[in-house]
Design an enzyme around this catalytic site. Structure first.
Site, PDB file in Angstrom:
ATOM      1  N   HIS A 145       0.837  -1.203   0.000  1.00  0.00           N
ATOM      2  CA  HIS A 145       0.000   0.000   0.000  1.00  0.00           C
ATOM      3  C   HIS A 145       0.875   1.257   0.000  1.00  0.00           C
ATOM      4  CE1 HIS A 145      -3.562   2.446   1.555  1.00  0.00           C
ATOM      5  NE2 HIS A 145      -2.538   3.254   1.740  1.00  0.00           N
ATOM      6  N   GLU A 146       1.869   1.284   0.888  1.00  0.00           N
ATOM      7  CA  GLU A 146       2.727   2.479   0.984  1.00  0.00           C
ATOM      8  C   GLU A 146       3.525   2.693  -0.296  1.00  0.00           C
ATOM      9  OE1 GLU A 146       2.342   4.724   2.987  1.00  0.00           O
ATOM     10  OE2 GLU A 146       1.030   3.518   4.248  1.00  0.00           O
TER      11      GLU A 146
HETATM   12 NI    NI Z   1      -2.251   5.357   1.979  1.00  0.00          NI
END
Ligand code: NI
Length: 185
Positions: A145-146
């Site tokens: 996600h990051e």
């Molecule tokens: Ni985010």
């Protein structure tokens, strides 16, 4: 150190590919100050990760920190504060896993995202040393996600079934007993 304003969905900075940091920039005063601000911002907002574009800096730089198990997040896998520069992901196990995701840049929204369950992340640390970590399960989702943020992608792009998209209140009301965990990633 300071809490920065977080860029919200619709801000073009979230859709740009972050610039790769040069070796002589990585240990610089400016980058260290930016990292401090990102940590302060992540802590202030209760996130478990933050990427530089989210504070308006289009750079290949992100942080993950999952606190020790708590009453609030009883199923959390703890993961110490890790700052990654110029990261690259290699998928080690393509088996999909699904977690509820949220994002500091997408207020009041949750959705189910499918991602590979095990990855290796090769990156440079703030001392300019090459590092490599292997992560799986929820931590693998958090890193993916990051690092998506560094490519201009948001979790909403990857929600396969849009009918899972929920406000936080509706997530808690209708979906909480479904598999997976919801976090402000
Ligand atoms: Ni985010």
């Amino acid at each position: 150190m300071a809490v920065r304003e977080v860029a919200l969905i619709g801000n073009p900075v979230l859709r740009k590919v972050g610039r790769i940091l040069e070796p002589d920039e990585i240990g610089s005063v400016g980058i260290r100050a930016l990292v401090d601000d990102m940590i302060d911002t992540m802590h202030e907002l209760g996130g478990i990760g933050i990427a530089a574009p989210q504070v308006g800096e289009s750079l290949q730089l992100a942080i993950v920190e999952i606190a020790e198990e708590s009453d609030r997040y009883p199923d959390t896998t703890a993961f110490g504060l890790t700052v990654v520069v110029n990261p690259r992901i290699t998928v080690l196990d393509h088996t999909e896993q699904a977690f509820w995701e949220g994002c500091l840049s997408v207020p009041d929204l949750r959705g189910v995202v499918h991602r590979p369950r095990k990855i290796r992340v090769d990156y440079t640390d703030l001392s300019n040393r090459p590092q490599s970590i292997t992560v799986d399960d929820f931590v693998a989702t958090v890193f993916q996600h990051e690092l998506d943020h560094l490519q201009g992608a948001l979790f909403v792009d990857k929600v396969r079934d849009p009918t899972t998209l929920s406000t936080v209140a509706n997530y808690q009301r209708y979906w909480l007993d479904e598999p997976g965990q919801s976090r402000e990633i």
